[in-house]
Design a protein around this motif. Sequence first.
Motif, PDB file in Angstrom:
ATOM      1  N   GLY A 186      49.939-120.611  -8.670  1.00  0.00           N
ATOM      2  CA  GLY A 186      48.735-119.810  -8.428  1.00  0.00           C
ATOM      3  C   GLY A 186      48.257-119.800  -7.002  1.00  0.00           C
ATOM      4  N   VAL A 187      49.182-119.810  -6.037  1.00  0.00           N
ATOM      5  CA  VAL A 187      48.811-119.885  -4.628  1.00  0.00           C
ATOM      6  C   VAL A 187      48.921-118.507  -3.990  1.00  0.00           C
ATOM      7  N   ALA A 188      47.808-118.012  -3.465  1.00  0.00           N
ATOM      8  CA  ALA A 188      47.825-116.803  -2.650  1.00  0.00           C
ATOM      9  C   ALA A 188      47.994-117.226  -1.194  1.00  0.00           C
ATOM     10  N   GLU A 189      47.737-116.324  -0.267  1.00  0.00           N
ATOM     11  CA  GLU A 189      48.057-116.600   1.133  1.00  0.00           C
ATOM     12  C   GLU A 189      46.823-116.835   2.001  1.00  0.00           C
ATOM     13  N   ASP A 190      45.661-117.050   1.382  1.00  0.00           N
ATOM     14  CA  ASP A 190      44.440-117.122   2.182  1.00  0.00           C
ATOM     15  C   ASP A 190      43.986-118.542   2.482  1.00  0.00           C
ATOM     16  N   HIS A 191      44.525-119.540   1.817  1.00  0.00           N
ATOM     17  CA  HIS A 191      44.120-120.919   2.061  1.00  0.00           C
ATOM     18  C   HIS A 191      45.256-121.673   2.756  1.00  0.00           C
ATOM     19  N   ASP A 192      44.921-122.331   3.846  1.00  0.00           N
ATOM     20  CA  ASP A 192      45.874-123.223   4.512  1.00  0.00           C
ATOM     21  C   ASP A 192      47.157-122.481   4.894  1.00  0.00           C
ATOM     22  N   SER A 193      47.010-121.229   5.295  1.00  0.00           N
ATOM     23  CA  SER A 193      48.183-120.359   5.391  1.00  0.00           C
ATOM     24  C   SER A 193      49.179-120.811   6.451  1.00  0.00           C
ATOM     25  N   ASN A 194      48.735-121.132   7.640  1.00  0.00           N
ATOM     26  CA  ASN A 194      49.701-121.500   8.672  1.00  0.00           C
ATOM     27  C   ASN A 194      50.409-122.821   8.374  1.00  0.00           C
TER      28      ASN A 194
ATOM     29  N   ALA B 168      44.261-108.467 -15.750  1.00  0.00           N
ATOM     30  CA  ALA B 168      43.980-107.910 -14.427  1.00  0.00           C
ATOM     31  C   ALA B 168      43.498-109.014 -13.498  1.00  0.00           C
ATOM     32  N   LEU B 169      44.066-109.036 -12.301  1.00  0.00           N
ATOM     33  CA  LEU B 169      43.777-110.072 -11.310  1.00  0.00           C
ATOM     34  C   LEU B 169      43.442-109.453  -9.969  1.00  0.00           C
ATOM     35  N   THR B 170      42.768-110.237  -9.155  1.00  0.00           N
ATOM     36  CA  THR B 170      42.650-109.919  -7.733  1.00  0.00           C
ATOM     37  C   THR B 170      43.302-111.035  -6.938  1.00  0.00           C
ATOM     38  N   GLN B 171      43.665-110.733  -5.706  1.00  0.00           N
ATOM     39  CA  GLN B 171      44.284-111.723  -4.839  1.00  0.00           C
ATOM     40  C   GLN B 171      43.891-111.416  -3.399  1.00  0.00           C
ATOM     41  N   ARG B 172      43.642-112.469  -2.650  1.00  0.00           N
ATOM     42  CA  ARG B 172      43.294-112.251  -1.246  1.00  0.00           C
ATOM     43  C   ARG B 172      44.563-112.147  -0.420  1.00  0.00           C
ATOM     44  N   PRO B 173      44.648-111.148   0.426  1.00  0.00           N
ATOM     45  CA  PRO B 173      45.888-110.945   1.182  1.00  0.00           C
ATOM     46  C   PRO B 173      46.011-111.896   2.362  1.00  0.00           C
ATOM     47  N   MET B 174      47.227-112.048   2.834  1.00  0.00           N
ATOM     48  CA  MET B 174      47.487-112.897   3.990  1.00  0.00           C
ATOM     49  C   MET B 174      46.787-112.356   5.238  1.00  0.00           C
ATOM     50  N   PHE B 175      46.563-111.047   5.288  1.00  0.00           N
ATOM     51  CA  PHE B 175      46.035-110.426   6.499  1.00  0.00           C
ATOM     52  C   PHE B 175      44.537-110.166   6.423  1.00  0.00           C
ATOM     53  N   MET B 176      43.859-110.644   5.387  1.00  0.00           N
ATOM     54  CA  MET B 176      42.403-110.514   5.273  1.00  0.00           C
ATOM     55  C   MET B 176      41.851-111.829   4.743  1.00  0.00           C
ATOM     56  N   TYR B 177      40.540-112.000   4.825  1.00  0.00           N
ATOM     57  CA  TYR B 177      39.912-113.166   4.211  1.00  0.00           C
ATOM     58  C   TYR B 177      38.526-112.771   3.733  1.00  0.00           C
ATOM     59  N   HIS B 178      38.291-112.955   2.436  1.00  0.00           N
ATOM     60  CA  HIS B 178      37.036-112.524   1.831  1.00  0.00           C
ATOM     61  C   HIS B 178      36.767-111.080   2.265  1.00  0.00           C
ATOM     62  N   SER B 179      35.521-110.765   2.567  1.00  0.00           N
ATOM     63  CA  SER B 179      35.218-109.401   3.009  1.00  0.00           C
ATOM     64  C   SER B 179      35.166-109.300   4.526  1.00  0.00           C
ATOM     65  N   TRP B 180      35.372-110.410   5.227  1.00  0.00           N
ATOM     66  CA  TRP B 180      35.260-110.371   6.680  1.00  0.00           C
ATOM     67  C   TRP B 180      36.323-109.484   7.311  1.00  0.00           C
ATOM     68  N   GLY B 181      37.556-109.566   6.770  1.00  0.00           N
ATOM     69  CA  GLY B 181      38.691-108.979   7.465  1.00  0.00           C
ATOM     70  C   GLY B 181      38.697-107.473   7.486  1.00  0.00           C
TER      71      GLY B 181
ATOM     72  N   ILE C  13      38.742-105.425  -0.368  1.00  0.00           N
ATOM     73  CA  ILE C  13      39.046-104.324   0.539  1.00  0.00           C
ATOM     74  C   ILE C  13      38.001-103.221   0.371  1.00  0.00           C
ATOM     75  N   GLY C  14      37.686-102.904  -0.885  1.00  0.00           N
ATOM     76  CA  GLY C  14      36.678-101.883  -1.160  1.00  0.00           C
ATOM     77  C   GLY C  14      35.322-102.286  -0.608  1.00  0.00           C
ATOM     78  N   LYS C  15      34.650-101.341   0.025  1.00  0.00           N
ATOM     79  CA  LYS C  15      33.356-101.598   0.667  1.00  0.00           C
ATOM     80  C   LYS C  15      32.331-100.557   0.219  1.00  0.00           C
ATOM     81  N   ARG C  16      31.071-100.916   0.336  1.00  0.00           N
ATOM     82  CA  ARG C  16      30.017 -99.930   0.131  1.00  0.00           C
ATOM     83  C   ARG C  16      29.902 -99.061   1.373  1.00  0.00           C
ATOM     84  N   ARG C  17      29.579 -97.803   1.185  1.00  0.00           N
ATOM     85  CA  ARG C  17      29.525 -96.877   2.307  1.00  0.00           C
ATOM     86  C   ARG C  17      28.447 -97.268   3.314  1.00  0.00           C
ATOM     87  N   ARG C  18      28.823 -97.166   4.587  1.00  0.00           N
ATOM     88  CA  ARG C  18      27.968 -97.426   5.765  1.00  0.00           C
ATOM     89  C   ARG C  18      27.615 -98.903   5.911  1.00  0.00           C
ATOM     90  N   THR C  19      28.431 -99.782   5.373  1.00  0.00           N
ATOM     91  CA  THR C  19      28.287-101.208   5.659  1.00  0.00           C
ATOM     92  C   THR C  19      29.452-101.641   6.538  1.00  0.00           C
TER      93      THR C  19
END
Length: 979
Positions: free
Chosen positions: A203-211, A797-810, A873-879
């Motif tokens: 169950g390991v995605a790429e967002d924790h301890d990635s490097n 149905a699952l979600t997963q954080r990508p290696m190239f993003m983190y939470h909503s910051w990316g 990835i999905g965001k509210r408009r104008r945020t």
Amino acid sequence: MVRNDRGANAAPSQQALRDSAAPDEGDGVVTSPKVGDHVAKTTCYMCACRCGIDVHIRDGKVRYISGNKDHPVNRGVLCGKGSAGIMQHYSPARLRKPLLRTGPRGKGEYREIEWDEALSIVTERLARIRSTDPKKLAFFTGRDQSQSLTGWWATQFGTPNFAAHGGFCSVNMAAAGLYSIGGAFWEFGEPDWERSKYFMLFGVAEDHDSNPIKIGLGKLKANGAKVVGVNPCRTGYNAIADEWIGIRPGTDGLFVLALVHELLRAGKVDLDYLIRYTNLHQLVIRDEGAADDGLFLRDGDGNILSWEREKGTTAISSDPAIAPALTGTFQALGRTVSPAFQLLAERYLSKDYAPDAVADKCGVPADTIRRIAAELAKVAFEEEIEIPVAWTDWAGREHKTMKGRPVSMHAMRGISAHSNGFHTCRALHLLQVLLGTVDVPGGFRYKPPYPKPVPPPLKPAGKDGGKPNTPLGGAPLGFVTDPADLLVDENGGPVRIDKAYSWQAPFSAHGLMHMVIRNAYEGDPYPIDTLFLYMANMAWNSSMNTSETTRMLTAKDENGEYKIPFIIYSDAYHSETVSYADLVLPDTTYLERHDCISLLDRPISHADGPGDAIRHPVLEPDRDVRGFQSVLIDIGARLGLPGFVNEDGSAKYRDYADYIVNHERSPGIGPLAGWRGENGDQHGRGAPNRNQLKRYIEHGGFWHHDFRPEERFYKMANKAYLETAVQFGFLSKPEPIIFQIYSEPLQRFRLAAKGHGPIQPPEAERDRVATHFDPLPFWSEPLEQSLVSADDYPIHALTQRPMFMYHSWGSQNAWLRQVMNQNKLFVHRDLAASLNLVDDDWVWIESPHGRVRGQISLVEGVNPQTVWTWNAIGKRRRTWGLHENAGESNRGFLLNHAITELLPPDATGRRFSNSDPVTGQAAWFDLRIRLIKCTPEEAGSTEPLEPPVELPPGLSEGPDKLTYGAEFRPGHPHKERAK
């Protein structure tokens, strides 16, 4: 060919070249230009990895970010997120000044105010709360990496209502480990990357301890180790695994216990290891219906007893000289007893855990399960490794070498975020222990300050709900071992607003952040006055049931007043939650702040020694913003909180930097372990050193201590390590740490549910507690799935954080958005064909709780009964500084709209939290859905499509094009930063 005499980086080591400049090719092309005027070394904040970075600065602006080659976390390696930190710092979404709401909540209408006014509003409101009923303040923080400060602040304020993001992230992982082996994966431990020969990821995605994981996987591959990925989705690490097991979500525990079944059946268990380091030889009372059934047998002095097989009598289990039995049933002190291992064997040798019995549920062939078990046994017991390092154990026994079984494992949120996740994670630790692979060469290794006693001797405080103008008697978060430790009132009702440490979630070591807004809205168990959030995007991707959550944030009572009267929010960026706050306190970016990556909180240790780090301002803010930690310290001083003021009432700390240096949690123990003492020559423990931050900065922003070779393994029983751990303040006594594979604390709660003891659960919660508080790991169907028709909602149905993003910051980051600005739902080709779906179709993703519209992409690397998408990835408009027409807001979608924070009604009509009933972990991954193909008229955009928010003062419409760096080009006429 021109030879580089400095040598190439071809060695198996991951250490980067000291001088990586390319050789002069003689063609006049400068291949290694001078990047900046100077380099500032600090710590990355583009994910939770906390890598060391070199920030190259030119003309007061960031020119380039590279990895710090000396840093113990990443050793020069830096991912795309870290390099893109430039665009995080220069994001158009950065807040610029404190904001006070002027219009209705959720609309985004504010006026700018000065900091004095903002802090006066906060102080006046919080002072009134503290003087009357401190629990009316609910203070919850997100992924802020400063919980030792925020938790201490809550303690001094006197509110029990504090927690951080762990309750909706991976508290099952932490709690299961700390209640079993005194440590856990990721921040608490790591695989032995150098020596492991068989490595399993769960169950390991790429967002924790990635490097570090990428570096480690490179070493394993180079050494010829086998890598097995267990995950419904084949992405990232699982994509490069030698074998991918596309398991059905929520069945990892069943798969692991089938492996245990096979190992027990074949006799491939390290019995000597179990006797020496676990409690499995301790005698358990077997007296169904008795008040002490399932507890350990004790003598008159309270010592736990074992059965001495040679003498045929009981003996104190902690006596290192005994030869205890692991199997059998005996009569002792007038009771029928068996060693805990006997109970374990009876359970897991049952046909219920046989591969043929679990294969269909797991979606893993029985032959595969048998083969994996055989491979584990072969590597563990036939390929044992030995290090020629002598060591002495806690009992004084000398060992000439360190022996290890080179099987290691790593797991994260994928197995944790289920309502059966606590026992799944415990099962994985059971598997490791049976193989004898915990803190041995080649196995799983603790990172200091772990291991801790099992569980750590820290109880949650706040049973009285907090008294006016009085600090709590201890920290708000801790570890319960008995019903008497719960935070419940005289009727058994919850004391905390999130219901943590109540009968609904007794072992909730990180709280239940995902339940705060729901409970505050309903006034259950009581109404609150102020919700204080930091870096927690609770109005969007950090909530379950997002549309309903935003409704609750804006809901009013019959008098027209907001049901949650006041919301304070601090963030560096214009996130979705900003629009729901009454007062916004703008934070800095990570390049403008001080931070402390502390051994008191979330350190950067590795298995061979402890480490910590700092961030420090490498740039000055160009906006009227302040670091949240400094603001919190200022608020503490204005409120006169103990520890934040001197005897004369003056502020004890100027700011967070001053706190980092001078605060002591206990004598000689502070936020940073390096360069302590008046002269900076002490480490781990010592008086504050006024030049400490300077020393860190001179050393690249981090401190690290290397253990002696004889301290590096068997930390749970290693005399040299245990003594060092006491010196550093990790442990209070140099005593061995015994793995609690059979958990007596869990059994105490089960007994209470069965009617024993003075403190018992309410009637409606007895069955839940009796079922789930099993002293041995077990598998049960996830709660939501047991209440939802599989015929109506057949797909996981699952979600997963990508290696190239983190939470909503990316996904506000201009460079990272070029990788992706629209997420899709990944559907197995066979599943799609059965539903008459083709690539790029638009579908409705429907659950019993809601629905969301998104576009699909067909793949093969996913469990056939499972669909998944990238999270946040999905965001509210104008945020987030994005244009109203941005792909994230119009085509990207948020699966959270279909997830609920409450389970469907049970047989009595009651709706419990959609959480693990042991820890309160949010069960994000238990979601069941169905897919409905959109009509042509519906296709093309996401739904629900929330209305755009108003931009707060100081922020402009997201640009159509965002560029940076043109001014650094030779001969560029403009000195101002490009738009």
